[in-house]
Scaffold this active site. Structure first.
Site, PDB file in Angstrom:
ATOM      1  N   ASP A   1      18.754 -61.840  44.960  1.00 49.23           N
ATOM      2  CA  ASP A   1      18.970 -63.335  46.621  1.00 49.23           C
ATOM      3  C   ASP A   1      19.694 -63.065  47.366  1.00 49.23           C
ATOM      4  OD1 ASP A   1      18.382 -65.997  46.635  1.00 49.23           O
ATOM      5  OD2 ASP A   1      20.956 -65.701  46.335  1.00 49.23           O
TER       6      ASP A   1
ATOM      7  N   GLU B   1      16.301 -58.988  48.815  1.00 48.73           N
ATOM      8  CA  GLU B   1      15.644 -60.858  49.958  1.00 48.73           C
ATOM      9  C   GLU B   1      16.557 -60.349  51.292  1.00 48.73           C
ATOM     10  OE1 GLU B   1      15.651 -64.891  51.147  1.00 48.73           O
ATOM     11  OE2 GLU B   1      17.485 -63.399  50.377  1.00 48.73           O
TER      12      GLU B   1
ATOM     13  N   ASP C   1      32.278 -66.230  48.354  1.00 49.47           N
ATOM     14  CA  ASP C   1      31.323 -65.382  48.675  1.00 49.47           C
ATOM     15  C   ASP C   1      31.989 -64.205  47.956  1.00 49.47           C
ATOM     16  OD1 ASP C   1      29.017 -64.038  50.558  1.00 49.47           O
ATOM     17  OD2 ASP C   1      30.230 -62.566  50.843  1.00 49.47           O
TER      18      ASP C   1
HETATM   19  C1  LAG Z   1      18.330 -67.921  49.356  1.00 48.60           C
HETATM   20  N1  LAG Z   1      17.985 -66.488  49.468  1.00 48.60           N
HETATM   21  O1  LAG Z   1      18.957 -65.862  50.639  1.00 48.60           O
HETATM   22  C2  LAG Z   1      17.815 -68.315  48.898  1.00 48.60           C
HETATM   23  O2  LAG Z   1      16.582 -67.993  48.193  1.00 48.60           O
HETATM   24  C3  LAG Z   1      17.851 -69.919  48.607  1.00 48.60           C
HETATM   25  O3  LAG Z   1      16.589 -70.946  48.040  1.00 48.60           O
HETATM   26  C4  LAG Z   1      19.093 -70.643  48.497  1.00 48.60           C
HETATM   27  O4  LAG Z   1      19.588 -71.714  49.323  1.00 48.60           O
HETATM   28  C5  LAG Z   1      20.338 -69.820  49.188  1.00 48.60           C
HETATM   29  N2  LAG Z   1      19.545 -67.766  49.474  1.00 48.60           N
HETATM   30  C6  LAG Z   1      21.556 -69.793  48.469  1.00 48.60           C
HETATM   31  O5  LAG Z   1      21.992 -68.341  47.149  1.00 48.60           O
HETATM   32  C7  LAG Z   1      19.310 -73.105  48.520  1.00 48.60           C
HETATM   33  C8  LAG Z   1      19.022 -73.757  49.461  1.00 48.60           C
HETATM   34  C9  LAG Z   1      20.373 -74.390  50.077  1.00 48.60           C
HETATM   35  C10 LAG Z   1      21.962 -74.413  48.704  1.00 48.60           C
HETATM   36  C11 LAG Z   1      21.474 -72.975  48.228  1.00 48.60           C
HETATM   37  C12 LAG Z   1      23.218 -73.542  47.201  1.00 48.60           C
HETATM   38  O6  LAG Z   1      18.024 -73.742  50.497  1.00 48.60           O
HETATM   39  O7  LAG Z   1      20.024 -75.997  50.840  1.00 48.60           O
HETATM   40  O8  LAG Z   1      22.904 -75.122  49.559  1.00 48.60           O
HETATM   41  O9  LAG Z   1      20.815 -72.449  48.054  1.00 48.60           O
HETATM   42  O10 LAG Z   1      22.611 -74.051  46.156  1.00 48.60           O
HETATM   43  C13 LAG Z   1      23.191 -76.492  48.687  1.00 48.60           C
HETATM   44  C14 LAG Z   1      22.882 -77.342  49.534  1.00 48.60           C
HETATM   45  C15 LAG Z   1      24.270 -76.980  51.299  1.00 48.60           C
HETATM   46  C16 LAG Z   1      25.361 -76.913  50.204  1.00 48.60           C
HETATM   47  C17 LAG Z   1      25.562 -75.428  49.665  1.00 48.60           C
HETATM   48  C18 LAG Z   1      26.673 -75.461  48.978  1.00 48.60           C
HETATM   49  O11 LAG Z   1      21.882 -77.145  51.135  1.00 48.60           O
HETATM   50  O12 LAG Z   1      23.907 -77.734  52.390  1.00 48.60           O
HETATM   51  O13 LAG Z   1      26.504 -76.441  51.607  1.00 48.60           O
HETATM   52  O14 LAG Z   1      24.666 -76.927  48.275  1.00 48.60           O
HETATM   53  O15 LAG Z   1      27.219 -76.864  47.698  1.00 48.60           O
HETATM   54 CA    CA Z   2      28.447 -61.804  51.013  1.00 47.75          CA
END
Ligand code: LAG
Ligand code: CA
Length: 477
Positions: A208, A234, A178
């Protein structure tokens, strides 16, 4: 720049020359409507701008994040920045620049998704898409350990309690490092990234995870951008949370998540209980700050009540949104999936496969990986023209009968949807001139039998699970 009704642009293209000529075509004002092209390569977006999106009348596209990211097959690698080089599996910097140019020539602005709250979330070190080495809190040339919040409030510094403002804004969203967005040096580096994208011609940014940055931090980062840069924050509304979308309206527009949440149940129940959303509207951000959508890439994998899988009902929800006078709509276009992590179709080297849309419609069966191509659905394209014709005419009180509901935009157009299984004839009071009108949603051959206006009432025959709309320009001569 935010010009909801770009009459100036229309005049420049000579379109207005044919308007206002007696019984001829009505005036049209380019509507402020966006299309989110999720995980679509830059080259394909440029093609789409020229072939479909510009001609349909969309005024902007929202891209997926363009910066260098971690390597992987999942779509969400886009949301883990490794550096702010514009180099990703969606395309190169040159391809991005070319897209902005070609879309602009087609009358379409580009809004880039800006991931500025965080960097990566992997605990192990790695090498990003463009070759940059990184560790969880070290991104050589960009950010080092002290540039990050280390909130110290929770186990592993992860956000646990959305009731805590401090956790939401200074702890980690799903382990993503962060950034300390209160620090001048961090703000300056993020600002330089946004400046770089502006130098390539983008019109603005989706910010984002804005909720995860203090509103003052967002304001400071975007406040120094050139006047007219469009900012779409957002901020996912959580009704009981301390951080509310209204805090961010000072630095730009805000996605109003409640709009879809309130709209979708009207369809699920198969019955319009409060289709005007009159009880809900006071709880939404002011109309001129609101970005509205039926779904987006997160909600189609989560809370959305209606997605491409709902076919005709999904189209009807989009029709109502496009007919509404509240907020700026953004239509969503992604790809079919069963696994929420599944990325878009890609080449063996990881680059996302180019794809342009031919004719498609709401009823099409799409298999996993196939693009939904919502921007080419005739009902969507028809409603963009409808919106261009109705302009800012006031939305008149709605009328319902059984499972059908409709309303007029004063003197300019009528719209009706039927979520039930039986054909319904809806009578909508209207100031449209008497006569027969063509439906612009189904866009099939028009015999004028679907919509007839007489004595100040539009009689609209609405088939089961269908929408029908007519405007001043769709009258049968
Ligand atoms: C957003 N808006 O606030 C985006 O629209 C959303 O799609 C993003 O999540 C999030 N915030 C971070 O920018 C997406 C996925 C998550 C993914 C994350 C980072 O929905 O599932 O997390 O992007 O790539 C993934 C894994 C997690 C893991 C993380 C870090 O699902 O389990 O902890 O990566 O490795
Ligand atoms: Ca923050």
């Amino acid at each position: 720049m935010r010009v909801p009704f770009a009459l100036v642009a229309l005049a420049a293209t000579g379109l207005l020359a044919t308007a206002c000529t007696g019984q001829g075509e009505p005036e049209r004002a380019a509507p402020d409507v966006g299309i989110q092209l999720f995980q679509l390569p830059w080259v394909s977006i440029a093609d789409e701008c020229e072939q479909n999106i510009g001609p349909a009348g969309f005024s902007w596209v929202l891209t997926s994040p363009p910066q260098e990211h971690i390597v992987g097959d999942e779509w969400w690698v886009s949301y883990q920045p490794v550096s702010h080089q514009i180099e990703s599996r969606l395309g190169t910097r040159d391809e991005f620049a070319d897209m902005v140019q070609r879309c602009g020539d087609a009358g379409v602005d580009v809004i880039a998704d800006a991931v500025i709250n965080h960097m990566t979330g992997q605990d192990a070190p790695g090498v990003g898409w463009a070759g940059s080495s990184y560790e969880h809190y070290s991104y050589p040339g960009s950010f080092e350990f002290d540039d990050f919040h280390h909130c110290g409030l929770t186990p592993y510094d992860d956000i646990v309690d959305y009731g805590s403002r401090e956790q939401v804004q200074t702890c980690e969203l799903v382990n993503l490092a962060d950034l300390d967005t209160s620090a001048p040096a961090v703000r300056a580096r993020l600002g330089a990234y946004l400046d770089d994208l502006l130098s390539l011609g983008v019109a603005g940014f989706r910010i984002d995870a804005a909720k995860h940055m203090a509103a003052d931090d967002v304001a400071a980062i975007v406040g120094r951008l050139p006047e007219g840069t469009r900012i779409l924050n957002e901020v996912i509304r959580g009704p009981l949370e301390p951080i509310q979308p209204e805090e961010y309206t000072g630095s730009g527009e805000v996605f109003e998540f409640s709009y879809a949440r309130d709209l979708a149940p009207q369809f699920e129940s198969g019955l319009f209980s409060d289709p005007d959303l009159s009880d809900e509207r006071p709880m939404h951000v002011p109309a001129d700050r609101a970005i509205v959508f039926v779904d987006n890439h997160d909600t189609e994998r989560g809370e959305a009540g209606l997605t491409y899988r709902d076919g005709d009902l999904y189209l009807l929800a989009n029709v109502l949104m496009l007919a509404d006078d509240y907020g700026t709509p953004v239509v969503y276009s992604g790809y079919a999936f069963s696994d929420r992590d599944a990325g878009p179709p890609a080449e063996s080297d990881g680059t996302v496969t180019d794809s342009t849309c031919g004719a498609a419609s709401a009823g099409d069966l799409v298999t996993d990986g196939e693009r939904t191509c919502v921007q080419t659905w005739p009902g969507i394209v028809g409603m963009l023209d409808w919106r261009a014709v109705v302009g800012d005419a006031p939305r008149m009180p709605g009328v319902s009968a059984g499972d059908a509901y409709g309303f007029e935009r004063d003197g300019r157009g009528v719209v009706a949807v039927n979520v039930g299984d039986e054909e319904i004839v809806l009578e909508i009071p209207t100031a449209l001139p008497s006569g027969d009108y063509c439906d612009v949603v189904a866009a099939s051959a028009c015999d004028g039998a679907d919509i007839t206006v007489a004595d100040g009432v539009a009689s609209v025959t609405v088939p089961p699970r269908a929408a029908v709309a007519a405007h001043l320009g769709s009258r049968v001569p």
